[in-house]
Write an enzyme that holds these catalytic residues in place. Structure first.
Site, PDB file in Angstrom:
ATOM      1  N   ASP A   1      -7.603 -17.718 -17.078  1.00  0.00           N
ATOM      2  CA  ASP A   1      -8.448 -18.304 -16.047  1.00  0.00           C
ATOM      3  C   ASP A   1      -9.523 -19.197 -16.677  1.00  0.00           C
ATOM      4  O   ASP A   1     -10.107 -18.850 -17.712  1.00  0.00           O
ATOM      5  CB  ASP A   1      -9.114 -17.170 -15.259  1.00  0.00           C
TER       6      ASP A   1
ATOM      7  N   GLU B   1      -4.977 -22.150 -17.279  1.00  0.00           N
ATOM      8  CA  GLU B   1      -5.511 -22.827 -16.097  1.00  0.00           C
ATOM      9  C   GLU B   1      -6.594 -23.763 -16.620  1.00  0.00           C
ATOM     10  O   GLU B   1      -7.745 -23.371 -16.787  1.00  0.00           O
ATOM     11  CB  GLU B   1      -6.098 -21.837 -15.094  1.00  0.00           C
TER      12      GLU B   1
ATOM     13  N   ASP C   1      -1.599  -1.583  -4.011  1.00  0.00           N
ATOM     14  CA  ASP C   1      -1.909  -0.883  -5.256  1.00  0.00           C
ATOM     15  C   ASP C   1      -0.826  -1.164  -6.302  1.00  0.00           C
ATOM     16  O   ASP C   1       0.209  -1.767  -6.003  1.00  0.00           O
ATOM     17  CB  ASP C   1      -2.071   0.615  -5.014  1.00  0.00           C
TER      18      ASP C   1
ATOM     19  N   ASP D   1       0.854  -1.187   0.000  1.00  0.00           N
ATOM     20  CA  ASP D   1       0.000   0.000   0.000  1.00  0.00           C
ATOM     21  C   ASP D   1       0.893   1.241   0.000  1.00  0.00           C
ATOM     22  O   ASP D   1       1.689   1.434   0.916  1.00  0.00           O
ATOM     23  CB  ASP D   1      -0.897  -0.043   1.237  1.00  0.00           C
TER      24      ASP D   1
END
Length: 316
Positions: free
Chosen positions: A213, A275, A40, A32
């Site tokens: 994915d 995947e 981030d 962060d």
């Protein structure tokens, strides 16, 4: 998987992945830089020297898109943007430039099986009604029963619960994960073309490749009359002939051959890894040089190591 030829990988830039150390980063929890409590994109950039010191060759970025986080970011609101809580596209560009200067490549996680229910196309699909072009981008069906109040099939989603959710006009949409993740209709040419735009978008912004994915789930056949014979509970890896209604269908490879043409427009060609939870005898299809080029070997993850005791020498 093929064996690693380190000499070839060292001399051919397109084969960098054959001997690469890939470090997965979940940006929301990595670092962060703003005090928001969330990691981030700038935080990843700040840690490039550390990752370089570790010997990392590539960073796999888990989804950083705008998302309502019904599934950790795998419910994507906008495929061609950074979640404003995590930064901006300028931040991503700086990350890619900084990583490349350090000799580190960027792998973007792409989610082509489903969007989120907050994606503009899904909101348009619900608003436009049955039979509309907008609705055809997803998988909507009429329900069963005299009032259509029963789902089209009794399938169970991968995360539990029914795989169908009803919308106010009475139709049902398919979601093989959460109800916030409606499945795309990959028979629709608009869907195919839009993902090609997304691939080029990230490659043009400095991405070196993609982790794909649910790579085995895109092609589906819901027009057949034996759907009730299947009770879907998670991914079914038993089929070996490419004819399962939802998983590892032969047609999915047409999609990836189209993607490979895009990848090969870049120099070096873009990297990809599938995947794909499929029967081991089908893994090689996704790893073809004409398609994604590599596939996760989940057989290792499923091994019961207790069956293979470690042999230790007795201490003196």
């Amino acid at each position: 998987m093929t064996s690693i030829d380190t000499n070839t990988a060292a001399t051919d830039p397109s084969l960098w992945w054959k001997q690469a150390v890939v470090y997965q980063v979940y940006p929301r929890s990595f670092k962060d830089t703003t005090g928001s409590g969330l990691g981030d994109i700038a935080g990843v950039t700040a840690k490039i020297p550390y990752l370089k010191e570790l010997g990392v060759d590539a960073i796999w970025l888990s989804p950083f898109y705008p998302s309502q986080l019904a599934d950790g970011g795998y419910d994507v609101d906008d495929y061609r943007n950074v979640d404003p809580k995590l930064g901006t596209m300028a931040d991503f560009d700086e990350l890619a430039q900084t990583a490349h200067a350090a000799g580190i490549r960027i792998v973007v996680d792409i989610v082509p099986n489903h969007s989120s229910n907050q994606h503009e196309w899904f909101k348009a699909a619900v608003a436009s009604g049955p039979g509309s072009p907008e609705r055809d981008r997803y998988i909507f069906r009429d329900g069963k029963g005299p009032n259509g109040d029963q789902p089209p099939t009794d399938w169970i989603a991968s995360f539990g619960g029914p795989a169908w959710t009803r919308v106010p006009d009475g139709q049902w949409y398919l979601h093989m994960f959460t109800k916030e993740q409606p499945d795309w209709n990959w028979k629709n040419p608009e869907v195919r073309a839009d993902f090609i735009r997304t691939l080029r978008f990230w490659l043009d912004h400095g991405a070196d490749g993609f982790r794909v994915d649910v790579a085995h789930g895109l092609a589906k056949d819901l027009e057949r009359d034996d759907l009730d014979d299947f009770t879907i509970i998670g991914d079914d890896m038993s089929a070996t002939d490419g004819t399962h209604p939802l998983y590892d269908r032969n047609e999915v490879h047409d999609i990836y051959r189209e993607w490979r043409k895009v990848f090969n427009e870049y120099n070096p060609p873009a990297f990809a890894v599938a995947e794909a939870w499929v029967h081991p005898s089908r893994q090689y299809l996704y790893a073809s040089t004409d398609e994604l080029g590599q596939v996760f070997n989940f057989e290792f993850a499923k091994m019961d190591v207790s069956e293979y005791p470690v042999q230790r020498e007795a201490l003196p």
